[in-house]
Design an enzyme around this catalytic site. Structure first.
Site, PDB file in Angstrom:
ATOM      1  N   GLN A   1     -55.911  53.346  59.220  1.00 50.84           N
ATOM      2  CA  GLN A   1     -55.830  52.162  59.435  1.00 50.84           C
ATOM      3  C   GLN A   1     -56.887  51.556  60.225  1.00 50.84           C
ATOM      4  O   GLN A   1     -57.779  50.943  60.329  1.00 50.84           O
ATOM      5  CB  GLN A   1     -54.268  50.964  59.820  1.00 50.84           C
ATOM      6  CG  GLN A   1     -54.780  50.062  60.171  1.00 50.84           C
ATOM      7  CD  GLN A   1     -53.154  48.955  60.695  1.00 50.84           C
ATOM      8  OE1 GLN A   1     -52.405  50.430  60.751  1.00 50.84           O
ATOM      9  NE2 GLN A   1     -52.988  48.060  60.400  1.00 50.84           N
TER      10      GLN A   1
ATOM     11  N   HIS B   1     -45.922  40.800  66.995  1.00 52.07           N
ATOM     12  CA  HIS B   1     -47.589  41.751  65.917  1.00 52.07           C
ATOM     13  C   HIS B   1     -48.549  41.588  66.076  1.00 52.07           C
ATOM     14  O   HIS B   1     -49.645  41.984  66.920  1.00 52.07           O
ATOM     15  CB  HIS B   1     -46.704  41.962  65.006  1.00 52.07           C
ATOM     16  CG  HIS B   1     -46.807  42.843  64.097  1.00 52.07           C
ATOM     17  ND1 HIS B   1     -46.975  44.655  64.326  1.00 52.07           N
ATOM     18  CD2 HIS B   1     -47.391  43.208  62.563  1.00 52.07           C
ATOM     19  CE1 HIS B   1     -47.320  45.450  64.017  1.00 52.07           C
ATOM     20  NE2 HIS B   1     -48.435  44.130  62.672  1.00 52.07           N
TER      21      HIS B   1
END
Ligand code: CA
Length: 441
Positions: free
Chosen positions: A254, A148
């Site tokens: 983000q 990830h």
């Protein structure tokens, strides 16, 4: 050997329960599991209290604590469950947790004398609503999947995907616990400052790149004093159990806000936990080895031990499904998005605990860690839409013909987890489910 890696009579795959539904194939909650939640009968003003899942029923611990089947430390642990949060039980430590688990296992077995007393303490899972299992004081989100971290890093920093500290430090940030709720949570699509990677300036509006994150939640049991560290090989004594955790993320917020101090408003609008905490002890058969590629830096001494190498990992399968509003209206099943496993984690739970406290930071009963999004090595094992859609560049086809790059209003994300291993009874985590509502106008 730690209590959390020792196989004992409660893990015996031959055990069956007088609660018939617990003996069915692929039941999440056989007698070998015995996870904890906080519940009450739905639609009532009853007090929330602790319960233990068995098959499709719940042992109501507020009733069970007084039925005469517990003794000594197990009685004290059972009494601690008669509360609207499990923090008291969590604070008691592994001797109490193990004693209660053993007493419940023996009482729920076929042929137990306790059957006649406990039968009156059962409530159907169909009839209840859940609350957060404990008061989560502090919440820390880690970033332990290197797959990830690399995939997301590549999207945000194509020429520098994995920062040099990643292979040395279990990276984390302090999150916010106030917006964590239990499965069934609904929340409005967040608004904020959005900036597309190629735009010169941000705009204000509703998030367009709303995402989920497939994580394991880790509940701290016994805490540590400020100024004292928890050693790697003592970490299991401080971990009460694991849950499923969806750490909702607004990718367009983000991408703009995260440097230099890390995530902020992209993460703190909602996070959802499963109602059930699967205890550390229940997971003992599913502990697995943890390895570090020889080409990578090896852990510093405080993050390195033989026990962590041999039993530090957890083999937990993790699945994500998406149910759109159209599927719901048509009565169609949810669409599978991905399947991953917690065993791929670059850092173990014990390493997270040891690292978090190495500077003397104190953990308290009921604190929670997020594991970070658990993506596996293959693209189809990704634990977020950001990865599955390759940063919003590719459409993901759903079973009913709809497509997604990110989440739309009305989408329900369903996460499930389970452990299966030859020679042991399969146990499950149940599910965590939550639905996106339209942004506030
Ligand atoms: Ca996260």
């Amino acid at each position: 050997m730690s209590y959390a890696t020792t196989i004992n009579e409660t893990h015996d795959p031959e055990l069956t329960s007088w609660v018939e539904s617990a003996n069915q194939e692929n039941c999440d909650f056989p007698i070998q599991n015995l996870p904890f939640a906080i519940f009450r009968r739905a639609g009532t003003s009853e007090a929330f209290r602790g319960g233990v899942a068995i098959g499709d029923m719940i042992v109501d611990m507020a009733a069970a604590k007084g039925c005469g089947i517990f003794e000594g430390v197990a009685q004290a642990a059972a009494s601690a469950c008669d509360a609207p949060q499990l923090n008291g039980l969590m604070a008691m430590g592994s001797e109490a947790w193990s004693a209660l688990r053993l007493a419940l296992s023996r009482a729920l077995r076929n042929g137990s004398d306790a059957q006649s007393k406990l039968e009156a303490c059962l409530v159907s899972q169909d009839d209840v609503e859940y609350s957060l299992p404990c008061q989560i004081g502090d919440y820390t989100d880690f970033y332990t999947s290197i797959y990830h971290a690399t995939a997301v890093g590549r999207l945000f920093r194509p020429d520098n995907p994995l920062l040099p500290n990643y292979k040395w430090v279990p990276i984390g940030y302090h999150g916010r616990s106030s917006s964590i709720d239990v499965s069934g949570q609904t929340f409005r699509r967040p608004k904020g400052q959005l900036k597309a990677p190629d735009a010169a300036a941000p705009t204000f509006g509703a998030c367009k790149r709303l995402d989920y994150e497939l994580e394991i939640g880790i509940y701290i049991g016994k805490g540590n004093e400020l100024g004292e560290s928890i050693k790697l090989d003592n970490a299991d004594e401080h971990v009460f159990g694991l849950c499923l955790f969806n750490d909702w993320s607004a990718r367009d917020i983000q991408g703009w806000e995260y440097q230099p101090l890390g995530p902020f408003l992209a993460k703190n609008f909602a996070s959802t936990v499963s109602p059930w905490i699967v205890t550390n002890e229940a997971l003992a058969p599913f502990r697995t080895e943890w390895t570090r590629d020889e080409a990578d830096p090896q852990p510093l001494d405080y993050l390195e031990s033989e026990a962590n190498r041999t039993k530090g990992g957890f083999d937990v399968s993790l699945e994500v499904q998406l149910e759109t509003e159209k599927m719901r209206e048509a009565g169609e099943p949810a669409s599978h998005l991905s399947l991953s496993n917690f065993r791929h984690s670059y850092w173990t739970v014990a390493q997270m605990v040891a690292h978090h406290t190495v500077n003397g930071c104190n953990l308290r009963p009921g604190d929670m860690f997020g594991s970070g999004t658990q993506s596996g090595p293959e693209h189809e094992e990704a634990g977020s839409l950001l990865e599955l859609s390759r940063g919003g560049k590719e459409e993901i086809k759903l079973d009913n013909g709809e497509v997604r790059k990110f989440l739309e209003d009305g989408d329900t994300v369903i996460m499930r987890g389970w452990c299966a291993k030859e020679g042991f009874k399969r146990i499950g985590f149940g599910e965590v489910t939550s639905t996106v509502l339209p942004a506030d106008q």
